[in-house]
Design an enzyme around this catalytic site. Structure first.
Site, PDB file in Angstrom:
ATOM      1  N   THR A   1     -14.949  38.193 -31.376  1.00  0.00           N
ATOM      2  CA  THR A   1     -15.768  37.779 -30.241  1.00  0.00           C
ATOM      3  C   THR A   1     -17.043  37.248 -30.882  1.00  0.00           C
ATOM      4  OG1 THR A   1     -16.840  39.923 -29.999  1.00  0.00           O
ATOM      5  CG2 THR A   1     -14.851  39.594 -28.708  1.00  0.00           C
ATOM      6  N   HIS A   2     -17.636  36.236 -30.286  1.00  0.00           N
ATOM      7  CA  HIS A   2     -18.807  35.552 -30.861  1.00  0.00           C
ATOM      8  C   HIS A   2     -18.506  35.009 -32.260  1.00  0.00           C
ATOM      9  CE1 HIS A   2     -21.152  37.649 -27.682  1.00  0.00           C
ATOM     10  NE2 HIS A   2     -20.336  38.638 -27.960  1.00  0.00           N
TER      11      HIS A   2
ATOM     12  N   ASN B   1      -7.649  17.896 -45.321  1.00  0.00           N
ATOM     13  CA  ASN B   1      -8.346  17.940 -44.035  1.00  0.00           C
ATOM     14  C   ASN B   1      -7.382  18.024 -42.858  1.00  0.00           C
ATOM     15  OD1 ASN B   1     -10.785  17.624 -45.399  1.00  0.00           O
ATOM     16  ND2 ASN B   1     -10.632  15.383 -45.322  1.00  0.00           N
TER      17      ASN B   1
ATOM     18  N   GLN C   1      -6.630   0.652  -7.363  1.00  0.00           N
ATOM     19  CA  GLN C   1      -5.670   0.180  -8.358  1.00  0.00           C
ATOM     20  C   GLN C   1      -6.007   0.734  -9.743  1.00  0.00           C
ATOM     21  OE1 GLN C   1      -3.789  -3.994  -8.441  1.00  0.00           O
ATOM     22  NE2 GLN C   1      -5.456  -4.132  -9.918  1.00  0.00           N
TER      23      GLN C   1
ATOM     24  N   GLU D   1      -8.381  17.687 -35.654  1.00  0.00           N
ATOM     25  CA  GLU D   1      -9.725  17.210 -35.311  1.00  0.00           C
ATOM     26  C   GLU D   1      -9.660  16.083 -34.285  1.00  0.00           C
ATOM     27  OE1 GLU D   1     -12.091  16.339 -38.897  1.00  0.00           O
ATOM     28  OE2 GLU D   1     -10.925  17.890 -39.895  1.00  0.00           O
TER      29      GLU D   1
ATOM     30  N   TYR E   1      -6.852   1.797   2.274  1.00  0.00           N
ATOM     31  CA  TYR E   1      -6.742   1.290   0.903  1.00  0.00           C
ATOM     32  C   TYR E   1      -7.866   0.317   0.567  1.00  0.00           C
ATOM     33  CZ  TYR E   1      -5.054  -1.223  -3.188  1.00  0.00           C
ATOM     34  OH  TYR E   1      -4.952  -1.793  -4.421  1.00  0.00           O
TER      35      TYR E   1
ATOM     36  N   LYS F   1      -9.623  17.861 -51.380  1.00  0.00           N
ATOM     37  CA  LYS F   1      -9.646  18.055 -49.931  1.00  0.00           C
ATOM     38  C   LYS F   1      -8.279  17.993 -49.282  1.00  0.00           C
ATOM     39  CE  LYS F   1     -13.355  17.300 -47.737  1.00  0.00           C
ATOM     40  NZ  LYS F   1     -14.120  18.220 -46.919  1.00  0.00           N
TER      41      LYS F   1
ATOM     42  N   ASN G   1       0.822  -1.220   0.000  1.00  0.00           N
ATOM     43  CA  ASN G   1       0.000   0.000   0.000  1.00  0.00           C
ATOM     44  C   ASN G   1       0.855   1.268   0.000  1.00  0.00           C
ATOM     45  OD1 ASN G   1      -2.066  -1.773   0.048  1.00  0.00           O
ATOM     46  ND2 ASN G   1      -2.725  -1.355   2.145  1.00  0.00           N
TER      47      ASN G   1
ATOM     48  N   SER H   1      -8.978  13.178 -49.000  1.00  0.00           N
ATOM     49  CA  SER H   1     -10.223  12.418 -48.971  1.00  0.00           C
ATOM     50  C   SER H   1     -10.107  11.273 -49.959  1.00  0.00           C
ATOM     51  CB  SER H   1     -11.377  13.340 -49.372  1.00  0.00           C
ATOM     52  OG  SER H   1     -12.454  12.582 -49.879  1.00  0.00           O
TER      53      SER H   1
ATOM     54  N   LYS I   1      -3.852   3.353 -11.776  1.00  0.00           N
ATOM     55  CA  LYS I   1      -2.752   3.079 -12.708  1.00  0.00           C
ATOM     56  C   LYS I   1      -3.244   3.199 -14.153  1.00  0.00           C
ATOM     57  CE  LYS I   1      -0.408   1.878  -9.011  1.00  0.00           C
ATOM     58  NZ  LYS I   1      -1.541   1.911  -8.072  1.00  0.00           N
TER      59      LYS I   1
HETATM   60  N1  ARG Z   1      -1.363  -3.284  -7.120  1.00  0.00           N
HETATM   61  C1  ARG Z   1      -1.924  -2.572  -5.999  1.00  0.00           C
HETATM   62  C2  ARG Z   1      -2.392  -1.185  -6.477  1.00  0.00           C
HETATM   63  O1  ARG Z   1      -1.867  -0.714  -7.433  1.00  0.00           O
HETATM   64  C3  ARG Z   1      -0.906  -2.399  -4.919  1.00  0.00           C
HETATM   65  C4  ARG Z   1      -1.474  -2.311  -3.572  1.00  0.00           C
HETATM   66  C5  ARG Z   1      -2.059  -3.628  -3.196  1.00  0.00           C
HETATM   67  N2  ARG Z   1      -2.504  -3.637  -1.872  1.00  0.00           N
HETATM   68  C6  ARG Z   1      -3.398  -4.504  -1.392  1.00  0.00           C
HETATM   69  N3  ARG Z   1      -3.732  -4.357  -0.163  1.00  0.00           N
HETATM   70  N4  ARG Z   1      -3.897  -5.437  -2.143  1.00  0.00           N
HETATM   71  O2  ARG Z   1      -3.261  -0.592  -5.926  1.00  0.00           O
END
Ligand code: ARG
Length: 465
Positions: free
Chosen positions: A156-157, A286, A323, A291, A318, A284, A111, A278, A326
């Site tokens: 403006t606008h 583009n 998770q 975009e 936690y 064209k 954690n 195109s 990530k």
């Molecule tokens: N892979 C976990 C995460 O990114 C790490 C922490 C895991 N902790 C746990 N108590 N399972 O959040």
């Protein structure tokens, strides 16, 4: 008993499919160097405090270095079975050095470990984003220099408002991006408390030295509250919000480029390598990439929304929900960085059509305000002047003329205060040149602005080296 690292308590384990569902390992491989760095600091501290014997510390460090090399060389196998890189690295360490590897996790938890990895990673990622922001700023600055004398309508606008220097328009984006740069800087300035040592949530009964690990890893001090530390993902949300806002800026620039590159405007032209054709319409050209950037803004806002929502109901400390940070953070970072890498050269290679921008400013009655100011200077109250000029514009629209094309008698028919010098006052050059107020569009004021911009670029360059 299960063979998992945490397997002691279990007689059954998740199926392969369920295992894959829960694994983050393949997504977070970018954390590996930071995980090794964090573990090195941790084990050094365990040695300093006498929690581990010197031989174990040496062995673990050597082993970690070995694992690091394997990862760098692309020889490391990332398996869903290991869940995350923390467990995969520890497992491999133990394979290489034997049971001593099992001592590394003394006094810490995944954690706090995953937090310290993320902090270290974000530090580099945010700096990289600052560098990329500066690259776009440089492109804008170069364009502003190259097209310094060019006059275009300001809007403006999306209706022609007043004439401005094209340099002034481009520098507007420079300063927007500077705020993004500064926001990243303050994000970094606050990412200075080390989470390592918060352990699972309550701290640890081992006599660890959190100041040592903090210092080794370049932090100012350890965090204050172990529960808050492992329950916190503010840094991910903050980064995503900075990215979302900056992306909004990039999207606005793209939208202007798309409008200004259209047949109807023809103010700018993107280079061929930043446009596509195109499959059916041969004429064209583009602005696909502009975009796409504009279109991907939705995704970017989505990442922020997803993270805010993911965190809103998590009881301390936690929970595995977290998770998700990530996946969302890496998608945020990758999209933002890749977009900036496209943006900088796209802007740098863009051409400005000075003739067209000038014509558009002249035909859009962009100096009507100057004309009203003229009457005010001759003694007419502004409200009356506004009406007189409005009537003159209507007259021009009916006659299909620009203000500059009117004869003096036609001016006089609107107000006898008009004299020969009105022609000077309603010229685009005069209008632009007169707006000398600080931050205004006159060439002098824009020069001051650009000198300040240059100072910023120099400072940023020193800092980011
Ligand atoms: N892979 C976990 C995460 O990114 C790490 C922490 C895991 N902790 C746990 N108590 N399972 O959040």
């Amino acid at each position: 008993m299960s063979s998992k690292m945490w397997g002691g308590r279990f007689s059954e384990v998740p199926s392969k499919f369920v295992e894959e569902f829960g694994a983050v390992i393949k997504v977070e491989t970018r954390l590996c160097p930071y995980d090794i760095q964090g573990s090195m600091a941790h084990v050094t501290m365990l040695g300093e405090t006498g929690i581990l014997k010197a031989e174990d510390v040496e062995l673990i460090k050597k082993g970690l270095a070995e694992v690091g090399k394997e990862i760098e060389a692309g020889k490391f196998v990332f398996n869903a079975e290991d869940e995350d890189i923390h467990m995969a690295i520890e497992k491999r360490l133990t394979e290489i050095i034997g049971p001593a590897g099992g001592r590394l996790h003394t006094g810490r938890s995944r954690n706090d470990q995953c937090c310290v990895d993320s902090y270290l990673y974000f530090r580099d990622a945010a700096k990289e984003c600052q560098k990329l922001i500066v690259e776009i700023q440089k492109s804008l600055f170069e364009q502003a220099e190259k097209n310094f004398g060019t006059i275009m309508p300001g809007f403006t606008h999306l209706q022609v408002a007043q004439p401005v220097l094209a340099a002034h328009w481009m520098m507007a984006y420079f300063w927007m991006l500077k705020r993004d740069y500064d926001r990243l800087q303050s994000f970094l300035d606050r990412l200075v408390e080390c989470p390592l040592g918060a352990a699972a949530l309550a701290g640890t009964d081992f006599p660890i030295d959190r100041w040592s690990t903090a210092k080794q890893l370049g932090f100012k001090k350890p965090t204050e509250n172990s529960i808050d530390t492992v329950a916190d993902r503010d840094y991910c949300i903050e980064f995503a919000s900075i990215a979302a806002m900056s992306y909004m800026h990039l999207s606005r620039l793209c939208e202007e480029i798309i409008i200004f590159a259209s047949q109807e405007y023809k103010f700018v032209e993107l280079s061929d390598d930043f446009t596509t054709g195109s499959s059916i319409m041969p004429q064209k050209k583009n602005c696909d990439f502009a975009e796409l950037i504009k279109g991907r803004t939705g995704r970017m806002y989505g990442y922020l929304q997803a993270m805010l929502t993911m965190m809103k109901g998590i009881p301390l400390a936690y929970d595995k929900d977290m998770q998700e940070d990530k996946f969302l953070s890496y998608e945020t970072i990758d999209l933002w960085q890749n977009t900036m890498k496209v943006m900088a050269p796209m802007v740098r290679k863009m051409r400005i059509n000075a003739k067209r921008t000038y014509q558009a400013a002249a035909h859009g009655f962009s100096t009507a305000t100057d004309m009203a100011d003229y009457l005010v200077k001759k003694g007419m109250p502004f409200r009356d002047a506004h009406r007189v000029v409005g009537q003159t514009v209507r007259y021009c629209v009916e006659k299909d003329k620009t203000l500059e094309e009117l004869a003096l008698e036609e001016f006089k028919a609107q107000s006898d205060l008009f004299e020969e010098d009105i022609f000077e006052d309603i010229s685009l050059e005069h209008s632009v040149g007169a707006r000398k107020s600080y931050g205004g569009t006159s060439p002098e004021a824009v020069k001051v602005q650009m000198q300040n911009a240059e100072k910023f670029l120099d400072d940023a360059h020193q800092k980011l080296l």
